[in-house]
Design a protein around this motif. Sequence first.
Motif, PDB file in Angstrom:
ATOM      1  N   MET A  87       0.844  -1.184   0.000  1.00  0.00           N
ATOM      2  CA  MET A  87       0.000   0.000   0.000  1.00  0.00           C
ATOM      3  C   MET A  87       0.889   1.248   0.000  1.00  0.00           C
ATOM      4  O   MET A  87       1.771   1.375   0.843  1.00  0.00           O
ATOM      5  N   ILE A  88       0.659   2.126  -0.952  1.00  0.00           N
ATOM      6  CA  ILE A  88       1.455   3.353  -1.022  1.00  0.00           C
ATOM      7  C   ILE A  88       0.612   4.532  -0.556  1.00  0.00           C
ATOM      8  O   ILE A  88      -0.406   4.872  -1.149  1.00  0.00           O
ATOM      9  N   LYS A  89       1.076   5.121   0.538  1.00  0.00           N
ATOM     10  CA  LYS A  89       0.451   6.301   1.116  1.00  0.00           C
ATOM     11  C   LYS A  89       1.376   7.476   0.824  1.00  0.00           C
ATOM     12  O   LYS A  89       2.594   7.369   0.987  1.00  0.00           O
ATOM     13  N   VAL A  90       0.801   8.588   0.365  1.00  0.00           N
ATOM     14  CA  VAL A  90       1.595   9.777   0.052  1.00  0.00           C
ATOM     15  C   VAL A  90       1.112  10.951   0.872  1.00  0.00           C
ATOM     16  O   VAL A  90      -0.013  10.957   1.379  1.00  0.00           O
ATOM     17  N   VAL A  91       1.978  11.942   0.973  1.00  0.00           N
ATOM     18  CA  VAL A  91       1.610  13.174   1.648  1.00  0.00           C
ATOM     19  C   VAL A  91       1.595  14.297   0.609  1.00  0.00           C
ATOM     20  O   VAL A  91       2.463  14.363  -0.267  1.00  0.00           O
ATOM     21  N   TYR A  92       0.568  15.132   0.690  1.00  0.00           N
ATOM     22  CA  TYR A  92       0.462  16.322  -0.150  1.00  0.00           C
ATOM     23  C   TYR A  92       0.515  17.514   0.811  1.00  0.00           C
ATOM     24  O   TYR A  92      -0.486  17.869   1.429  1.00  0.00           O
ATOM     25  N   PRO A  93       1.705  18.113   0.982  1.00  0.00           N
ATOM     26  CA  PRO A  93       1.867  19.178   1.974  1.00  0.00           C
ATOM     27  C   PRO A  93       1.678  20.573   1.403  1.00  0.00           C
ATOM     28  O   PRO A  93       1.845  20.800   0.208  1.00  0.00           O
ATOM     29  N   GLY A  94       1.330  21.497   2.280  1.00  0.00           N
ATOM     30  CA  GLY A  94       1.245  22.893   1.888  1.00  0.00           C
ATOM     31  C   GLY A  94       0.619  23.730   2.970  1.00  0.00           C
ATOM     32  O   GLY A  94       0.155  23.216   3.991  1.00  0.00           O
ATOM     33  N   THR A  95       0.594  25.037   2.718  1.00  0.00           N
ATOM     34  CA  THR A  95      -0.113  25.917   3.646  1.00  0.00           C
ATOM     35  C   THR A  95      -1.581  26.027   3.247  1.00  0.00           C
ATOM     36  O   THR A  95      -2.433  26.214   4.103  1.00  0.00           O
ATOM     37  N   PHE A  96      -1.873  25.948   1.961  1.00  0.00           N
ATOM     38  CA  PHE A  96      -3.247  25.943   1.457  1.00  0.00           C
ATOM     39  C   PHE A  96      -4.059  27.093   2.058  1.00  0.00           C
ATOM     40  O   PHE A  96      -5.077  26.898   2.701  1.00  0.00           O
ATOM     41  N   ASP A  97      -3.591  28.319   1.811  1.00  0.00           N
ATOM     42  CA  ASP A  97      -4.213  29.508   2.403  1.00  0.00           C
ATOM     43  C   ASP A  97      -4.735  30.460   1.335  1.00  0.00           C
ATOM     44  O   ASP A  97      -4.074  31.452   1.027  1.00  0.00           O
ATOM     45  N   PRO A  98      -5.903  30.215   0.795  1.00  0.00           N
ATOM     46  CA  PRO A  98      -6.835  29.127   1.065  1.00  0.00           C
ATOM     47  C   PRO A  98      -6.628  27.962   0.086  1.00  0.00           C
ATOM     48  O   PRO A  98      -5.980  28.113  -0.952  1.00  0.00           O
ATOM     49  N   PRO A  99      -7.256  26.820   0.400  1.00  0.00           N
ATOM     50  CA  PRO A  99      -7.247  25.727  -0.574  1.00  0.00           C
ATOM     51  C   PRO A  99      -8.122  26.104  -1.773  1.00  0.00           C
ATOM     52  O   PRO A  99      -9.111  26.821  -1.623  1.00  0.00           O
ATOM     53  N   GLY A 142       4.688   7.385   8.908  1.00  0.00           N
ATOM     54  CA  GLY A 142       5.148   6.231   8.143  1.00  0.00           C
ATOM     55  C   GLY A 142       4.999   6.413   6.633  1.00  0.00           C
ATOM     56  O   GLY A 142       4.711   5.464   5.913  1.00  0.00           O
ATOM     57  N   ILE A 143       5.210   7.629   6.151  1.00  0.00           N
ATOM     58  CA  ILE A 143       5.054   7.957   4.727  1.00  0.00           C
ATOM     59  C   ILE A 143       6.429   8.251   4.134  1.00  0.00           C
ATOM     60  O   ILE A 143       7.246   8.937   4.754  1.00  0.00           O
ATOM     61  N   LYS A 144       6.669   7.768   2.915  1.00  0.00           N
ATOM     62  CA  LYS A 144       7.969   7.951   2.263  1.00  0.00           C
ATOM     63  C   LYS A 144       7.889   8.709   0.935  1.00  0.00           C
ATOM     64  O   LYS A 144       8.886   8.882   0.259  1.00  0.00           O
ATOM     65  N   VAL A 145       6.683   9.155   0.534  1.00  0.00           N
ATOM     66  CA  VAL A 145       6.527   9.819  -0.763  1.00  0.00           C
ATOM     67  C   VAL A 145       5.739  11.120  -0.595  1.00  0.00           C
ATOM     68  O   VAL A 145       4.686  11.137   0.060  1.00  0.00           O
ATOM     69  N   ILE A 146       6.250  12.167  -1.212  1.00  0.00           N
ATOM     70  CA  ILE A 146       5.612  13.490  -1.221  1.00  0.00           C
ATOM     71  C   ILE A 146       5.058  13.733  -2.619  1.00  0.00           C
ATOM     72  O   ILE A 146       5.721  13.438  -3.611  1.00  0.00           O
ATOM     73  N   VAL A 147       3.860  14.297  -2.693  1.00  0.00           N
ATOM     74  CA  VAL A 147       3.301  14.765  -3.961  1.00  0.00           C
ATOM     75  C   VAL A 147       3.289  16.286  -3.907  1.00  0.00           C
ATOM     76  O   VAL A 147       2.819  16.871  -2.922  1.00  0.00           O
ATOM     77  N   ARG A 148       3.823  16.905  -4.951  1.00  0.00           N
ATOM     78  CA  ARG A 148       3.819  18.360  -5.042  1.00  0.00           C
ATOM     79  C   ARG A 148       3.269  18.781  -6.395  1.00  0.00           C
ATOM     80  O   ARG A 148       3.616  18.202  -7.425  1.00  0.00           O
ATOM     81  N   GLY A 149       2.426  19.788  -6.376  1.00  0.00           N
ATOM     82  CA  GLY A 149       1.915  20.362  -7.611  1.00  0.00           C
ATOM     83  C   GLY A 149       2.851  21.461  -8.087  1.00  0.00           C
ATOM     84  O   GLY A 149       3.305  22.276  -7.283  1.00  0.00           O
ATOM     85  N   VAL A 150       3.158  21.459  -9.369  1.00  0.00           N
ATOM     86  CA  VAL A 150       3.985  22.522  -9.943  1.00  0.00           C
ATOM     87  C   VAL A 150       3.270  23.085 -11.169  1.00  0.00           C
ATOM     88  O   VAL A 150       2.811  22.346 -12.022  1.00  0.00           O
ATOM     89  N   ARG A 151       3.160  24.409 -11.214  1.00  0.00           N
ATOM     90  CA  ARG A 151       2.461  25.058 -12.311  1.00  0.00           C
ATOM     91  C   ARG A 151       3.408  25.620 -13.351  1.00  0.00           C
ATOM     92  O   ARG A 151       3.149  25.562 -14.536  1.00  0.00           O
ATOM     93  N   LEU A 152       4.476  26.198 -12.905  1.00  0.00           N
ATOM     94  CA  LEU A 152       5.398  26.906 -13.782  1.00  0.00           C
ATOM     95  C   LEU A 152       6.828  26.443 -13.542  1.00  0.00           C
ATOM     96  O   LEU A 152       7.126  25.813 -12.531  1.00  0.00           O
ATOM     97  N   PHE A 153       7.718  26.806 -14.455  1.00  0.00           N
ATOM     98  CA  PHE A 153       9.122  26.453 -14.289  1.00  0.00           C
ATOM     99  C   PHE A 153       9.671  27.016 -12.978  1.00  0.00           C
ATOM    100  O   PHE A 153      10.459  26.370 -12.295  1.00  0.00           O
ATOM    101  N   THR A 154       9.254  28.229 -12.618  1.00  0.00           N
ATOM    102  CA  THR A 154       9.735  28.825 -11.370  1.00  0.00           C
ATOM    103  C   THR A 154       9.283  27.995 -10.167  1.00  0.00           C
ATOM    104  O   THR A 154      10.024  27.877  -9.197  1.00  0.00           O
TER     105      THR A 154
END
Length: 160
Positions: free
Chosen positions: A1-13, A82-94
């Motif tokens: 089973m692969i559990k991932v974390v999607y971190p952020g401040t999400f202000d606002p989501p 107990g999570i080993k994978v992060i998911v990050r959203g990227v919109r632009l090259f920066t």
Amino acid sequence: MIKVVYPGTFDPPHLGHLDIVKRSCEIFDSVVVAIAKNPRRHLLFSMEERMDMFRRMVECLGDKVEVKGFDGLLVDFMAREGIKVIVRGVRLFTDFEYELQIAMNNYKLAKVETVFMMPSQDYIHISSTIVRDIASYCGDLKGLVHIYVEEKLREKFSCK
């Protein structure tokens, strides 16, 4: 089973965040949305408010998604969960340049992997900063945020 974390401040989501979570649910077994307290930034909403808004947004995804708050290093939170994978959203090259530096340091600190995802084309233009700016002028938030988040933004900025 692969559990991932999607971190952020999400202000606002916003709907771009929801898009990443939905698509992550299609790839991974479960997703923990980790909302950072982040005392170094001036945030519009408290961690509890941001967690509440995100929980409302992901209700439709059932038990595949958990929303949790954390304070401190992300890798320490991940170790506790107990999570080993992060998911990050990227919109632009920066975005990618900044996120790559963080990913490399997270790997160096704790051997965690980072998976980068681009938001769907419908949401690639959305950022929390833009949402806050529009909301501060009581502008139209349709197509940018979940209806519950819109309500909370209208309350915060005293919009009718």
